[in-house]
Write a protein that holds these residues in place. Sequence first.
Motif, PDB file in Angstrom:
ATOM      1  N   ALA A  85       0.846  -1.199   0.000  1.00 14.25           N
ATOM      2  CA  ALA A  85       0.000   0.000   0.000  1.00 14.25           C
ATOM      3  C   ALA A  85       0.879   1.247   0.000  1.00 14.25           C
ATOM      4  CB  ALA A  85      -0.907   0.000   1.228  1.00 14.25           C
ATOM      5  N   MET A  86       0.353   2.313  -0.559  1.00 11.08           N
ATOM      6  CA  MET A  86       1.057   3.583  -0.569  1.00 11.08           C
ATOM      7  C   MET A  86       0.467   4.463   0.531  1.00 11.08           C
ATOM      8  SD  MET A  86       3.088   2.826  -2.890  1.00 11.08           S
ATOM      9  CE  MET A  86       3.953   4.014  -3.849  1.00 11.08           C
ATOM     10  N   ARG A  87       1.347   5.196   1.209  1.00  9.30           N
ATOM     11  CA  ARG A  87       0.918   6.053   2.324  1.00  9.30           C
ATOM     12  C   ARG A  87       1.592   7.411   2.196  1.00  9.30           C
ATOM     13  NH1 ARG A  87       2.671   4.895   8.534  1.00  9.30           N
ATOM     14  NH2 ARG A  87       2.023   6.896   9.376  1.00  9.30           N
ATOM     15  N   ASP A  88       0.821   8.467   2.321  1.00 12.08           N
ATOM     16  CA  ASP A  88       1.365   9.833   2.307  1.00 12.08           C
ATOM     17  C   ASP A  88       1.731  10.228   3.727  1.00 12.08           C
ATOM     18  OD1 ASP A  88       0.857   9.971  -0.388  1.00 12.08           O
ATOM     19  OD2 ASP A  88      -0.994  11.098  -0.178  1.00 12.08           O
ATOM     20  N   LEU A  89       2.860  10.893   3.849  1.00 13.46           N
ATOM     21  CA  LEU A  89       3.347  11.347   5.140  1.00 13.46           C
ATOM     22  C   LEU A  89       4.001  12.707   4.939  1.00 13.46           C
ATOM     23  CD1 LEU A  89       3.748  10.058   8.050  1.00 13.46           C
ATOM     24  CD2 LEU A  89       6.070   9.610   7.322  1.00 13.46           C
ATOM     25  N   PRO A  90       3.792  13.650   5.837  1.00 12.56           N
ATOM     26  CA  PRO A  90       4.483  14.934   5.667  1.00 12.56           C
ATOM     27  C   PRO A  90       6.000  14.726   5.609  1.00 12.56           C
ATOM     28  CG  PRO A  90       2.830  15.079   7.395  1.00 12.56           C
ATOM     29  CD  PRO A  90       2.940  13.628   7.028  1.00 12.56           C
ATOM     30  N   ARG A  91       6.617  15.391   4.666  1.00  8.26           N
ATOM     31  CA  ARG A  91       8.072  15.277   4.500  1.00  8.26           C
ATOM     32  C   ARG A  91       8.802  15.618   5.796  1.00  8.26           C
ATOM     33  NH1 ARG A  91      10.708  17.873  -0.834  1.00  8.26           N
ATOM     34  NH2 ARG A  91      11.929  16.027  -1.255  1.00  8.26           N
ATOM     35  N   ALA A  92       8.270  16.564   6.554  1.00  2.21           N
ATOM     36  CA  ALA A  92       8.897  16.988   7.809  1.00  2.21           C
ATOM     37  C   ALA A  92       8.908  15.875   8.860  1.00  2.21           C
ATOM     38  CB  ALA A  92       8.184  18.217   8.356  1.00  2.21           C
ATOM     39  N   ALA A  93       8.064  14.848   8.701  1.00  2.00           N
ATOM     40  CA  ALA A  93       8.006  13.744   9.660  1.00  2.00           C
ATOM     41  C   ALA A  93       9.096  12.703   9.414  1.00  2.00           C
ATOM     42  CB  ALA A  93       6.636  13.072   9.615  1.00  2.00           C
ATOM     43  N   LEU A  94       9.803  12.823   8.290  1.00  2.00           N
ATOM     44  CA  LEU A  94      10.866  11.873   7.966  1.00  2.00           C
ATOM     45  C   LEU A  94      12.174  12.281   8.631  1.00  2.00           C
ATOM     46  CD1 LEU A  94      10.264  11.439   4.139  1.00  2.00           C
ATOM     47  CD2 LEU A  94       9.543   9.908   5.983  1.00  2.00           C
ATOM     48  N   PRO A  95      13.056  11.317   8.835  1.00  5.02           N
ATOM     49  CA  PRO A  95      14.378  11.659   9.356  1.00  5.02           C
ATOM     50  C   PRO A  95      15.107  12.600   8.392  1.00  5.02           C
ATOM     51  CG  PRO A  95      14.025   9.292   9.459  1.00  5.02           C
ATOM     52  CD  PRO A  95      12.889   9.879   8.663  1.00  5.02           C
ATOM     53  N   GLN A  96      15.909  13.461   8.924  1.00  4.20           N
ATOM     54  CA  GLN A  96      16.666  14.413   8.104  1.00  4.20           C
ATOM     55  C   GLN A  96      17.541  13.659   7.110  1.00  4.20           C
ATOM     56  OE1 GLN A  96      18.791  17.298  10.361  1.00  4.20           O
ATOM     57  NE2 GLN A  96      19.480  18.406   8.577  1.00  4.20           N
ATOM     58  N   GLY A  97      17.581  14.145   5.887  1.00  9.60           N
ATOM     59  CA  GLY A  97      18.414  13.555   4.851  1.00  9.60           C
ATOM     60  C   GLY A  97      17.733  12.440   4.069  1.00  9.60           C
ATOM     61  N   ALA A  98      16.479  12.151   4.363  1.00  9.13           N
ATOM     62  CA  ALA A  98      15.759  11.081   3.678  1.00  9.13           C
ATOM     63  C   ALA A  98      15.599  11.418   2.198  1.00  9.13           C
ATOM     64  CB  ALA A  98      14.395  10.866   4.319  1.00  9.13           C
ATOM     65  N   ARG A  99      15.793  10.395   1.356  1.00 12.40           N
ATOM     66  CA  ARG A  99      15.691  10.572  -0.096  1.00 12.40           C
ATOM     67  C   ARG A  99      14.829   9.468  -0.685  1.00 12.40           C
ATOM     68  NH1 ARG A  99      21.947  10.247  -0.887  1.00 12.40           N
ATOM     69  NH2 ARG A  99      21.124   8.256  -1.529  1.00 12.40           N
ATOM     70  N   ALA A 100      14.337   9.704  -1.885  1.00 20.22           N
ATOM     71  CA  ALA A 100      13.570   8.680  -2.591  1.00 20.22           C
ATOM     72  C   ALA A 100      14.431   7.430  -2.724  1.00 20.22           C
ATOM     73  CB  ALA A 100      13.143   9.190  -3.960  1.00 20.22           C
ATOM     74  N   GLY A 101      13.828   6.277  -2.451  1.00 22.13           N
ATOM     75  CA  GLY A 101      14.537   5.008  -2.524  1.00 22.13           C
ATOM     76  C   GLY A 101      15.071   4.525  -1.190  1.00 22.13           C
ATOM     77  N   ASP A 102      15.097   5.405  -0.192  1.00 22.32           N
ATOM     78  CA  ASP A 102      15.616   5.021   1.124  1.00 22.32           C
ATOM     79  C   ASP A 102      14.649   4.081   1.841  1.00 22.32           C
ATOM     80  OD1 ASP A 102      17.930   6.501   0.905  1.00 22.32           O
ATOM     81  OD2 ASP A 102      17.224   8.147   2.180  1.00 22.32           O
ATOM     82  N   ALA A 103      15.228   3.154   2.611  1.00 21.39           N
ATOM     83  CA  ALA A 103      14.439   2.266   3.468  1.00 21.39           C
ATOM     84  C   ALA A 103      14.293   2.920   4.836  1.00 21.39           C
ATOM     85  CB  ALA A 103      15.133   0.914   3.606  1.00 21.39           C
ATOM     86  N   LEU A 104      13.094   2.864   5.370  1.00 22.87           N
ATOM     87  CA  LEU A 104      12.793   3.409   6.693  1.00 22.87           C
ATOM     88  C   LEU A 104      12.364   2.268   7.608  1.00 22.87           C
ATOM     89  CD1 LEU A 104      10.588   6.384   5.554  1.00 22.87           C
ATOM     90  CD2 LEU A 104      12.812   6.596   6.646  1.00 22.87           C
ATOM     91  N   ARG A 105      13.005   2.148   8.758  1.00 24.97           N
ATOM     92  CA  ARG A 105      12.550   1.177   9.754  1.00 24.97           C
ATOM     93  C   ARG A 105      11.233   1.664  10.332  1.00 24.97           C
ATOM     94  NH1 ARG A 105      16.973   1.098  13.788  1.00 24.97           N
ATOM     95  NH2 ARG A 105      18.204   2.242  12.306  1.00 24.97           N
ATOM     96  N   LEU A 106      10.322   0.737  10.582  1.00 25.38           N
ATOM     97  CA  LEU A 106       9.012   1.073  11.126  1.00 25.38           C
ATOM     98  C   LEU A 106       8.892   0.569  12.558  1.00 25.38           C
ATOM     99  CD1 LEU A 106       6.796  -0.002   8.092  1.00 25.38           C
ATOM    100  CD2 LEU A 106       7.678   2.290   8.610  1.00 25.38           C
ATOM    101  N   ASP A 107       8.155   1.311  13.381  1.00 21.56           N
ATOM    102  CA  ASP A 107       7.864   0.831  14.734  1.00 21.56           C
ATOM    103  C   ASP A 107       6.694  -0.157  14.652  1.00 21.56           C
ATOM    104  OD1 ASP A 107       5.498   2.324  14.573  1.00 21.56           O
ATOM    105  OD2 ASP A 107       6.208   3.905  15.905  1.00 21.56           O
ATOM    106  N   GLU A 108       6.270  -0.674  15.776  1.00 17.86           N
ATOM    107  CA  GLU A 108       5.205  -1.685  15.796  1.00 17.86           C
ATOM    108  C   GLU A 108       3.876  -1.163  15.256  1.00 17.86           C
ATOM    109  OE1 GLU A 108       4.972  -3.453  19.659  1.00 17.86           O
ATOM    110  OE2 GLU A 108       7.057  -4.093  19.594  1.00 17.86           O
ATOM    111  N   ALA A 109       3.678   0.144  15.323  1.00 14.37           N
ATOM    112  CA  ALA A 109       2.445   0.750  14.807  1.00 14.37           C
ATOM    113  C   ALA A 109       2.542   1.066  13.313  1.00 14.37           C
ATOM    114  CB  ALA A 109       2.120   2.014  15.592  1.00 14.37           C
ATOM    115  N   GLY A 110       3.710   0.816  12.698  1.00 16.35           N
ATOM    116  CA  GLY A 110       3.893   1.093  11.279  1.00 16.35           C
ATOM    117  C   GLY A 110       4.343   2.501  10.969  1.00 16.35           C
ATOM    118  N   ASN A 111       4.834   3.214  11.978  1.00 10.38           N
ATOM    119  CA  ASN A 111       5.331   4.574  11.771  1.00 10.38           C
ATOM    120  C   ASN A 111       6.834   4.558  11.546  1.00 10.38           C
ATOM    121  OD1 ASN A 111       2.769   5.879  12.301  1.00 10.38           O
ATOM    122  ND2 ASN A 111       3.068   5.206  14.405  1.00 10.38           N
ATOM    123  N   PRO A 112       7.330   5.365  10.595  1.00  8.92           N
ATOM    124  CA  PRO A 112       8.769   5.401  10.345  1.00  8.92           C
ATOM    125  C   PRO A 112       9.522   5.968  11.544  1.00  8.92           C
ATOM    126  CG  PRO A 112       7.610   6.931   8.884  1.00  8.92           C
ATOM    127  CD  PRO A 112       6.581   6.245   9.708  1.00  8.92           C
TER     128      PRO A 112
END
Length: 75
Positions: free
Chosen positions: A22-49
């Motif tokens: 599934a695709m999910r929209d998230l505010p860019r500001a909620a991502l870790p600094q330096g995140a780029r397209a193609g990067d893998a993000l670890r998720l917590d148990e609730a599915g949040n990066p």
Amino acid sequence: MQYAIIDRFEGDMAVLEMPDGAMRDLPRAALPQGARAGDALRLDEAGNPIALDPEETRRRQAEVRALMDKLFRRG
């Protein structure tokens, strides 16, 4: 560990591909600094990066490269 992949950015939003495809929209500001397209993000148990995972990003990129090499092999 579950991962989401940053598919792309659309303005101030990031579009993530979640583990179930599934695709999910998230505010860019909620991502870790330096995140780029193609990067893998670890998720917590609730599915949040929660963090970028450079090792998982490299592993996935190598896997895609190997598939492309196999697909486009000439001879």
